[in-house]
Design a protein around this motif. Sequence first.
Motif, mmCIF file in Angstrom:
data_model
loop_
_atom_site.group_PDB
_atom_site.id
_atom_site.type_symbol
_atom_site.label_atom_id
_atom_site.label_comp_id
_atom_site.label_asym_id
_atom_site.label_seq_id
_atom_site.Cartn_x
_atom_site.Cartn_y
_atom_site.Cartn_z
ATOM 1 N N ASP A 8 0.126 -1.520 -0.169
ATOM 2 C CA ASP A 8 0.018 0.037 -0.415
ATOM 3 C C ASP A 8 0.512 1.289 0.339
ATOM 4 O O ASP A 8 0.568 2.258 0.621
ATOM 5 N N SER A 9 2.063 0.758 -0.209
ATOM 6 C CA SER A 9 2.668 2.026 -0.403
ATOM 7 C C SER A 9 3.050 3.092 -0.732
ATOM 8 O O SER A 9 4.501 3.873 -1.126
ATOM 9 N N TYR A 10 3.140 2.198 -2.055
ATOM 10 C CA TYR A 10 2.973 2.480 -4.044
ATOM 11 C C TYR A 10 1.815 3.443 -4.152
ATOM 12 O O TYR A 10 1.060 3.568 -4.393
ATOM 13 N N ILE A 11 2.561 4.761 -4.751
ATOM 14 C CA ILE A 11 1.732 6.301 -5.159
ATOM 15 C C ILE A 11 1.454 5.815 -6.926
ATOM 16 O O ILE A 11 1.214 6.771 -7.715
ATOM 17 N N GLY A 12 3.179 6.027 -7.747
ATOM 18 C CA GLY A 12 3.067 6.193 -8.609
ATOM 19 C C GLY A 12 4.609 5.813 -9.077
ATOM 20 O O GLY A 12 5.065 5.444 -7.612
ATOM 21 N N VAL A 13 5.273 5.758 -9.915
ATOM 22 C CA VAL A 13 6.881 5.136 -10.538
ATOM 23 C C VAL A 13 7.141 6.410 -9.483
ATOM 24 O O VAL A 13 7.220 7.361 -10.029
ATOM 25 N N GLY A 14 8.146 5.467 -8.637
ATOM 26 C CA GLY A 14 8.685 6.388 -7.816
ATOM 27 C C GLY A 14 8.340 7.002 -7.436
ATOM 28 O O GLY A 14 8.924 8.507 -6.281
ATOM 29 N N ARG A 15 7.147 6.721 -7.111
ATOM 30 C CA ARG A 15 6.558 7.451 -5.883
ATOM 31 C C ARG A 15 6.204 7.059 -4.840
ATOM 32 O O ARG A 15 4.483 5.734 -4.097
ATOM 33 N N SER A 16 6.299 7.569 -4.146
ATOM 34 C CA SER A 16 5.944 6.606 -2.290
ATOM 35 C C SER A 16 4.622 6.962 -1.549
ATOM 36 O O SER A 16 5.035 8.000 -1.330
ATOM 37 N N ALA A 17 4.123 6.447 -0.580
ATOM 38 C CA ALA A 17 2.792 6.927 0.133
ATOM 39 C C ALA A 17 3.961 7.368 1.848
ATOM 40 O O ALA A 17 3.326 7.938 1.966
ATOM 41 N N ILE A 18 5.437 7.396 1.337
ATOM 42 C CA ILE A 18 5.997 7.072 2.679
ATOM 43 C C ILE A 18 6.722 8.195 2.353
ATOM 44 O O ILE A 18 7.692 8.691 0.988
#
Lengths: 164, 275
Positions: B132-142
Amino acid sequence: MKQIRLQINEAWRTGWANPGQTLLDFLRNELNCTEVKQGCGKGDCGACTVMMNGVSIDSCLTLALQAEGAKILTAKGLGTKDNPHPLQEAFVEKGAFQCGFCTPGMIISAKALLDKTPKPNRDEIRRGLSGNICRCTGYKKIEEAVTSASERSSEQCDDRELKD
Amino acid sequence: MLLREDGKARLIAGGTDLTLEIRDHTNKFEVLVDVSRIPGLDRIHSDGYRIHLGPLVTMTQVEESRLLKEHAAALWEACSWVGGPQIRNRATLAGNIVSAQPAADGAIALVALNARLKVLGVKGERELMLSDSYIGVGRSAIDASREMIIGIEFEVQHQGEASAFRRMAQRKAMALPQLNCAVWIASSAGYCTNARIAVGPVATMPFRARQAEGYLIGKPLTDETISACAAAVEEEVQPRDSVLRGSGLYRKEMAEVLARETLKLAISRLEGSLV
């Protein structure tokens, strides 16, 4: 700018580092350690390899400020002309370089390998040196040199054990 | 925590990705907070139920850990593929997660191991599933300017379970993966009771082949079902055409081969603990 102190080849050195400055740039331009080579500058070629606190790293991917207080070993610290390290002797004997640009990094990676694996087999040598590129394609002789050095170092150890 | 810079500071540990961003000016940071020398954050340990990895655990540490070789072979294999020795000595597994690349070998393995993250931020501690920590390429929810991973956790390996990781790349070292695959499998009396299959880089984030997993669960682990499961993986993945990694069509077909090999490797590890 911040003044940092670190140990290079067992001697404490002090220099001014910028926040975004790489350790590579700091070593070469601030402390004149030109034995550390700049190749690709992005962690692909291994020419800038140094040992930091006992492990090999790409100095181009480490910030100078992260090395504050650290122990750095460069190829220059390995041995001298009169008293060379077994790896240095083996590289010379086996002709394990052509242009020599990759050698300082290659030799530090080999040292890191032998520290962990004193008697590496062929695959272990290849894996240990996989982060270093030689564009003269001298890999075979480099591999031979590392094998030869590993035999030499273990002989030295054997001698020491006998004396004890 | 020195994260009172309100988003202007960025955490740095191994720095193997970040140093390049600084060099190439792809990212500007006003303040960097170096956590790489905080003692005690590089532990790998098991409490008997879960394995805990500290945020400063490096690829080399994973590669050299006997505990992980035994309980998380997929992760152990994956980390041994990252970069060369110099990079593995510096790069952290937590960085592999926060960089949020869909091809990240370490993260692909952790997705198959169903890893959970402990994150500490200004507002306190929170937990989330790695997937669940992925929100896009190279973009983390952290948000590494406000939060820090303080732990990576997954379950210990029980009887009848195994995992494996394989990758396809142009060279055996220092090469980015064209495809990678991690499998975790649970079995009982020769039947698959649970499975997780993670594939990268075939989407904007590490991809779970859920249809293939659904197919395999409840089936006997035979060559036929493994092949059918691998075919289902190929069906599900949608790799892009990539100059770096190869055409989408080629990689889609190869996903079947890689999935089959990875499944077989994982299953071969079951046999010892089965019977």
